[in-house]
Design an enzyme around this catalytic site. Structure first.
Site, PDB file in Angstrom:
ATOM      1  N   ARG A  58     -22.238  15.884  -9.857  1.00  0.00           N
ATOM      2  CA  ARG A  58     -21.774  16.294 -11.187  1.00  0.00           C
ATOM      3  C   ARG A  58     -20.401  15.684 -11.517  1.00  0.00           C
ATOM      4  O   ARG A  58     -20.118  15.432 -12.692  1.00  0.00           O
ATOM      5  CB  ARG A  58     -21.692  17.818 -11.267  1.00  0.00           C
ATOM      6  CG  ARG A  58     -23.046  18.507 -11.215  1.00  0.00           C
ATOM      7  CD  ARG A  58     -22.922  19.979 -11.587  1.00  0.00           C
ATOM      8  NE  ARG A  58     -24.216  20.648 -11.497  1.00  0.00           N
ATOM      9  CZ  ARG A  58     -24.662  21.283 -10.427  1.00  0.00           C
ATOM     10  NH1 ARG A  58     -23.902  21.331  -9.330  1.00  0.00           N
ATOM     11  NH2 ARG A  58     -25.842  21.857 -10.418  1.00  0.00           N
ATOM     12  N   HIS A  60     -14.611   4.332  10.314  1.00  0.00           N
ATOM     13  CA  HIS A  60     -14.300   4.675   8.930  1.00  0.00           C
ATOM     14  C   HIS A  60     -15.537   4.916   8.078  1.00  0.00           C
ATOM     15  O   HIS A  60     -15.491   5.693   7.117  1.00  0.00           O
ATOM     16  CB  HIS A  60     -13.450   3.569   8.291  1.00  0.00           C
ATOM     17  CG  HIS A  60     -12.017   3.599   8.702  1.00  0.00           C
ATOM     18  ND1 HIS A  60     -11.587   3.111   9.918  1.00  0.00           N
ATOM     19  CD2 HIS A  60     -10.912   4.068   8.064  1.00  0.00           C
ATOM     20  CE1 HIS A  60     -10.266   3.270  10.007  1.00  0.00           C
ATOM     21  NE2 HIS A  60      -9.840   3.845   8.893  1.00  0.00           N
ATOM     22  N   GLY A  94      -5.254   3.792   9.760  1.00  0.00           N
ATOM     23  CA  GLY A  94      -5.700   2.411   9.806  1.00  0.00           C
ATOM     24  C   GLY A  94      -6.737   2.235  10.903  1.00  0.00           C
ATOM     25  O   GLY A  94      -7.465   3.159  11.257  1.00  0.00           O
ATOM     26  N   HIS A 131     -10.171   0.128   0.509  1.00  0.00           N
ATOM     27  CA  HIS A 131     -11.070   0.756   1.498  1.00  0.00           C
ATOM     28  C   HIS A 131     -11.924   1.871   0.857  1.00  0.00           C
ATOM     29  O   HIS A 131     -11.699   3.055   1.067  1.00  0.00           O
ATOM     30  CB  HIS A 131     -10.342   1.239   2.745  1.00  0.00           C
ATOM     31  CG  HIS A 131      -9.048   1.959   2.555  1.00  0.00           C
ATOM     32  ND1 HIS A 131      -8.902   3.082   1.768  1.00  0.00           N
ATOM     33  CD2 HIS A 131      -7.827   1.726   3.115  1.00  0.00           C
ATOM     34  CE1 HIS A 131      -7.659   3.505   1.836  1.00  0.00           C
ATOM     35  NE2 HIS A 131      -6.990   2.703   2.635  1.00  0.00           N
ATOM     36  N   ALA A 178      -2.697   8.324   6.104  1.00  0.00           N
ATOM     37  CA  ALA A 178      -1.662   8.121   7.113  1.00  0.00           C
ATOM     38  C   ALA A 178      -0.293   7.827   6.511  1.00  0.00           C
ATOM     39  O   ALA A 178       0.631   7.464   7.236  1.00  0.00           O
ATOM     40  CB  ALA A 178      -2.075   6.982   8.037  1.00  0.00           C
ATOM     41  N   HIS A 179      -0.142   7.984   5.212  1.00  0.00           N
ATOM     42  CA  HIS A 179       1.152   7.742   4.571  1.00  0.00           C
ATOM     43  C   HIS A 179       1.974   9.024   4.550  1.00  0.00           C
ATOM     44  O   HIS A 179       1.434  10.119   4.366  1.00  0.00           O
ATOM     45  CB  HIS A 179       0.945   7.217   3.150  1.00  0.00           C
ATOM     46  CG  HIS A 179       0.286   5.873   3.106  1.00  0.00           C
ATOM     47  ND1 HIS A 179       0.966   4.713   2.840  1.00  0.00           N
ATOM     48  CD2 HIS A 179      -1.006   5.509   3.309  1.00  0.00           C
ATOM     49  CE1 HIS A 179       0.130   3.685   2.879  1.00  0.00           C
ATOM     50  NE2 HIS A 179      -1.080   4.151   3.161  1.00  0.00           N
ATOM     51  N   ALA A 184      -9.934   7.878   1.732  1.00  0.00           N
ATOM     52  CA  ALA A 184      -8.764   8.307   0.959  1.00  0.00           C
ATOM     53  C   ALA A 184      -9.056   8.402  -0.531  1.00  0.00           C
ATOM     54  O   ALA A 184      -8.267   7.983  -1.372  1.00  0.00           O
ATOM     55  CB  ALA A 184      -7.579   7.380   1.214  1.00  0.00           C
ATOM     56  N   ASP A 189      -7.669  -3.322   7.873  1.00  0.00           N
ATOM     57  CA  ASP A 189      -6.705  -2.225   7.724  1.00  0.00           C
ATOM     58  C   ASP A 189      -6.053  -1.956   9.082  1.00  0.00           C
ATOM     59  O   ASP A 189      -5.702  -0.820   9.404  1.00  0.00           O
ATOM     60  CB  ASP A 189      -7.381  -0.966   7.175  1.00  0.00           C
ATOM     61  CG  ASP A 189      -6.377   0.086   6.677  1.00  0.00           C
ATOM     62  OD1 ASP A 189      -5.210  -0.274   6.434  1.00  0.00           O
ATOM     63  OD2 ASP A 189      -6.748   1.270   6.557  1.00  0.00           O
ATOM     64  N   GLU A 220       0.872  -1.178   0.000  1.00  0.00           N
ATOM     65  CA  GLU A 220       0.000   0.000   0.000  1.00  0.00           C
ATOM     66  C   GLU A 220       0.909   1.227   0.000  1.00  0.00           C
ATOM     67  O   GLU A 220       1.428   1.637   1.027  1.00  0.00           O
ATOM     68  CB  GLU A 220      -0.924   0.012   1.214  1.00  0.00           C
ATOM     69  CG  GLU A 220      -1.970   1.124   1.113  1.00  0.00           C
ATOM     70  CD  GLU A 220      -2.920   1.161   2.293  1.00  0.00           C
ATOM     71  OE1 GLU A 220      -4.009   1.727   2.145  1.00  0.00           O
ATOM     72  OE2 GLU A 220      -2.574   0.623   3.355  1.00  0.00           O
TER      73      GLU A 220
END
Length: 403
Positions: free
Chosen positions: A240, A264, A326, A229, A153-154, A233, A287, A142
């Site tokens: 539209r 989440h 996560g 997920h 969270a990256h 994200a 996750d 990921e």
């Protein structure tokens, strides 16, 4: 006179008969059935309408008042029990594996977190050995090929475009154990990388993306088959500019990951996704990071620090501070939420936690359903759908009452 010889124990694997429970079979839940386990395999699954027990001695386990479902399959999990799959430490990795197994996940894919390519390759080498030993079902990368606008969270400074040559480096580092890679297909090299993954037999997953509806459809046509997920994200659904969510929900080629932890996703959104995609296209995931199965506190997530409060994990510092990092979910809790709060049937929950992810990984010939010849991986739930027992390959990891 010849000396009497004591009777020899029967040869062959030990036989256990699980009787009296409701059993979640592929054709539906049956009452009062029985499952015969020999060694590490399921030998037979019977309904109560069939008379007689199998020949030979067997250990009878009375599971009256319980529900038996297949062992859970998690295609997206980062750690648990204080251990992380990003640690490149085999002991930590086994801590995470054992934690989730005790919560019913008998098959899992280890997910990494965005890092330098050299670090990810080092992690992959450790995880590949665990796959080869049968402890894991594969590796899920990921990041780092995800959108800086939807990084979650990256760590933003470690993100990069999905150059196919870099994608190939990670595939090669996994030594044939790469199961899935999440990327943002709208980035330069995205579509070419999706095609590369598909050609290599690695699941291309769309996630952490700022993609448009049309660009998402192009990625699906190029070979992407998973929504990482869904809803999280990625741009929200617009009337539209529908974005990736509409494209992923409507296409029958896509399996949709959902995190059913009550944080989440709102229950109504989860229900909408199940109705729109159909139960056969949904895979519940955790996750989960290292805090799963642990008390609140501080935990590492790749190169970042995460604070867990009241079971919710968030980045504690840096440019993404406050972002959900996560989850602390385990799949036994996800199953219970599904059938007690979300309105899913037991059959739908079993599809989302067992059959569908097993099919996605291509291991449904061994796991994901309670059928003769498959691994004896199963979960025992009490009348309130709380975990009461876990068997993996014929061995009890969590013993039900009375066993």
């Amino acid at each position: 006179m010849a000396q009497h010889q004591p009777a020899q124990p029967p040869s062959g694997p030990r036989r256990t008969v699980l009787a009296g429970a409701r059993i979640a079979r592929p054709s539906g839940v049956v009452d009062g059935g029985r499952i015969t386990v020999e060694g590490h395999r399921i030998a037979a699954v019977h309904t109560r309408d069939l008379d007689g027990f199998e020949n030979g001695p067997a250990h009878l386990v009375d599971l009256s008042g319980h529900l038996v479902v297949p062992g859970f399959v998690d295609v997206h999990v980062h750690g648990g029990g204080g251990g992380s799959f990003s640690s490149a430490d085999p002991g930590e990795c086994m801590t995470a594996i054992d934690t989730h197994r005790r919560h019913g996940t008998t098959t899992m894919v280890a997910s990494t977190v965005t890092g330098e390519l050299s670090d990810l390759a080092r992690q992959a080498a450790v995880l590949a050995e665990l796959v080869q030993q049968g402890e894991l079902a594969g590796i899920h990368f990921e990041g780092p090929f995800i959108s800086p606008h939807r990084c979650g969270a990256h760590q933003p400074g470690l993100l990069r475009d999905p150059d196919p040559s870099d994608v190939r480096k990670l595939i090669d580092a996994a030594h044939g154990t790469a199961a899935m890679m999440t990327l943002a297909p709208e980035l330069p090299g995205g579509l070419a990388s999706v095609r590369l993954l598909a050609d290599a037999g690695v699941v291309a997953a769309i996630g952490h993306t700022d993609s448009s509806y049309d660009a998402t459809r192009q990625a699906i046509d190029a070979g992407a088959t998973v929504a990482t997920h869904l809803f999280n994200a990625m741009p929200p659904l617009g009337h539209r500019a529908p974005g990736p969510i509409a494209a992923l929900l409507e296409d029958e080629r896509i399996t949709i990951e959902l995190i059913n932890d009550g944080t989440h996703l709102h229950p109504s959104v989860l229900q909408l996704a199940v109705r729109e995609a159909g139960a056969a296209r949904v895979a519940f995931i955790t996750d989960a990071m290292g805090a799963a199965g642990m008390d609140d506190g501080m935990f590492p997530l790749g190169p970042m620090q995460v604070e867990v409060r009241e079971g919710v994990a968030r980045i504690s510092e840096g440019p993404t501070a406050g972002s959900i990092a996560g989850s602390t979910l385990t799949l036994d809790r996800a199953f219970r939420r599904a059938v007690t709060l979300d309105g899913l049937t037991v059959d739908q929950a079993v599809a989302a936690l067992c059959a569908n992810p097993a099919r996605l990984l291509g291991v449904d010939d061994r796991v994901g359903s309670l059928e003769a010849g498959k691994d004896a991986d199963l979960v025992v739930l009490d009348a309130d759908y709380r975990l009461a027992g876990v068997m993996r390959q014929g061995e009890w990891l969590v013993r039900p009452p009375g066993v």
